[in-house]
Design an enzyme around this catalytic site. Structure first.
Site, PDB file in Angstrom:
ATOM      1  N   ASP A 120       0.597  -1.175  -0.097  1.00 57.19           N
ATOM      2  CA  ASP A 120       0.047   0.096   0.038  1.00 57.19           C
ATOM      3  C   ASP A 120       0.902   1.271   0.119  1.00 57.19           C
ATOM      4  O   ASP A 120       1.426   1.628   1.012  1.00 57.19           O
ATOM      5  CB  ASP A 120      -0.745  -0.065   1.028  1.00 57.19           C
ATOM      6  CG  ASP A 120      -2.077   1.118   1.178  1.00 57.19           C
ATOM      7  OD1 ASP A 120      -2.060   1.782   0.052  1.00 57.19           O
ATOM      8  OD2 ASP A 120      -2.920   1.118   1.927  1.00 57.19           O
ATOM      9  N   ASP A 177      -1.519   4.634  -6.257  1.00 54.86           N
ATOM     10  CA  ASP A 177      -1.697   3.732  -5.223  1.00 54.86           C
ATOM     11  C   ASP A 177      -1.821   2.279  -5.528  1.00 54.86           C
ATOM     12  O   ASP A 177      -2.626   1.901  -6.413  1.00 54.86           O
ATOM     13  CB  ASP A 177      -3.309   4.208  -4.792  1.00 54.86           C
ATOM     14  CG  ASP A 177      -3.708   3.550  -3.462  1.00 54.86           C
ATOM     15  OD1 ASP A 177      -2.840   2.609  -2.872  1.00 54.86           O
ATOM     16  OD2 ASP A 177      -4.732   3.911  -2.881  1.00 54.86           O
TER      17      ASP A 177
END
Length: 384
Positions: free
Chosen positions: A57, A264
């Protein structure tokens, strides 16, 4: 890459780790495994080391795994981490310690004299609540002591069973990357294999440090933007081309908020402003030559439909030509556009993990650059 690995088999470097000990290594490396909608990094937590598969992440900073005792936990294949069985586990005893205050808005203490607690929520419905500790991480054979680690006792979301938590790669003192940042020259890279590729068991790699990064033909770079008090990574998307001719202009970035799209790894879908998305759909209709299927839950075509190349034009001439698999996902014998409107839940445009597949992506934080190189990520693996 093979030439670099051959050279590095003879040249070793000394990496100064956060605990001020030295370890002989060429880089800190680990494998990445693809599961539905996510990419998992193999990591070992505690002493003795316990294998955990943590979701990659770049849009988060806190790293955490599920921990005993689990008040409310999701099902996972790996053993749930038991801090009582780790000799290196050190819970932070004070909510006012400098390390606990790194949680900032995630701090969850109710009394000043209690141990450090956290609470974190994500836009996809995932939530975790637990205590913050220092723990030893072992990544690709390199042990790193005193890493800030969340021990999650209450965790909500239906994860893939292979997942046991999240590894935060944002640039902050709290994240895993932020804690080893100075030791690795502020650089890391990864390559994401296609989720729907021909080899369902394909794995790729993530590398911390610049020892194995090879620049060369096909490499593109764009400016990396940071925002004040924000751990995340922003790029400037200037326009989008559909096929060879049709170009959609991106909304100009804010003067006070540099960069206009978040990169992301934890988001499967991408998100664009409504006007940009509608123009993109109209350009696709014109290039494909027919309207999409009449379905209520997406912009979809038959699975055998020709899809033109879609090029994302980032600042500094980084033009990412994205294939069908980067932009559409299979859904009940249909191909559906994997880009949605930037709405209240996703308050800013996002460049998700689907368009990142089959690119070697390098983050050079001190140099304020992100590099992209088209790569068959199924071949970009760690060899021993």
């Amino acid at each position: 890459m093979s030439h670099s690995r051959s050279r590095l088999s003879y040249l070793k470097s000394i990496l100064k780790l956060p605990n001020n000990h030295a370890a002989e290594t060429t880089a800190i490396r680990s494998t990445i495994t693809v599961v539905p909608s996510a990419y998992l990094m193999e990591i070992y937590v505690g002493t003795p080391p316990v294998k955990q598969m943590m979701e990659l992440d770049t849009g988060s900073d806190l790293s955490w795994t599920q921990c005993h005792p689990c008040v409310n936990c999701f099902e996972q294949n790996q053993p749930i981490f038991n801090s009582d069985q780790s000799s290196s586990y050190q819970v932070l005893r004070s909510c006012y310690s400098s390390d606990c205050l790194k949680l900032r808005r995630h701090i969850d203490c109710t009394r000043s004299n209690e141990k450090c607690k956290y609470r974190i929520s994500y836009g996809n419905g995932l939530r975790s609540k637990g205590e913050l500790a220092k723990e030893t991480y072992t990544v690709g054979g390199t042990s790193i002591e005193n890493i800030l680690h969340g021990c999650g006792h209450e965790n909500i979301r239906v994860f893939d069973k292979q997942s046991s938590g999240v590894i935060g790669l944002g640039d902050s003192p709290l994240s895993f990357f932020g804690q080893i940042r100075n030791s690795i020259g502020g650089m890391f890279s990864y390559c994401l294999v296609p989720e729907f590729g021909s080899n369902p068991n394909a794995r790729s790699m993530i590398s911390f440090g610049n020892n194995e990064i090879v620049y060369g033909r096909g490499m593109m770079s764009t400016t990396l933007f940071r925002r004040l008090y924000n751990a995340y990574y922003f790029l400037k998307l200037e326009s989008i081309s559909v096929g060879r001719y049709r170009t959609i202009q991106m909304i100009t970035q804010s003067i006070t908020q540099p960069g206009n799209i978040l990169i992301d790894t934890s988001a499967l879908l991408s998100y664009l402003p409504s006007v940009v998305l509608e123009n993109l759909k109209e350009a696709l209709i014109q290039e494909i030559g027919k309207r999409p299927l009449n379905v209520s839950d997406g912009f979809c075509y038959e699975s055998n439909t020709y899809i033109p190349t879609i090029t994302f034009h980032f600042a500094d001439g980084a033009d990412l030509a994205l294939s069908k698999m980067n932009i559409f996902i299979s859904n009940r014998n249909m191909l559906c556009l994997a880009i949605e409107e930037d709405d209240d839940d996703h308050y800013l445009p996002i460049f998700g993990n689907l368009p990142q597949m089959n690119f070697l992506i390098i983050y050079n934080i001190p140099g304020r650059k992100v590099y992209f190189k088209p790569t068959d990520c199924s071949r970009h693996i760690i060899t021993t």
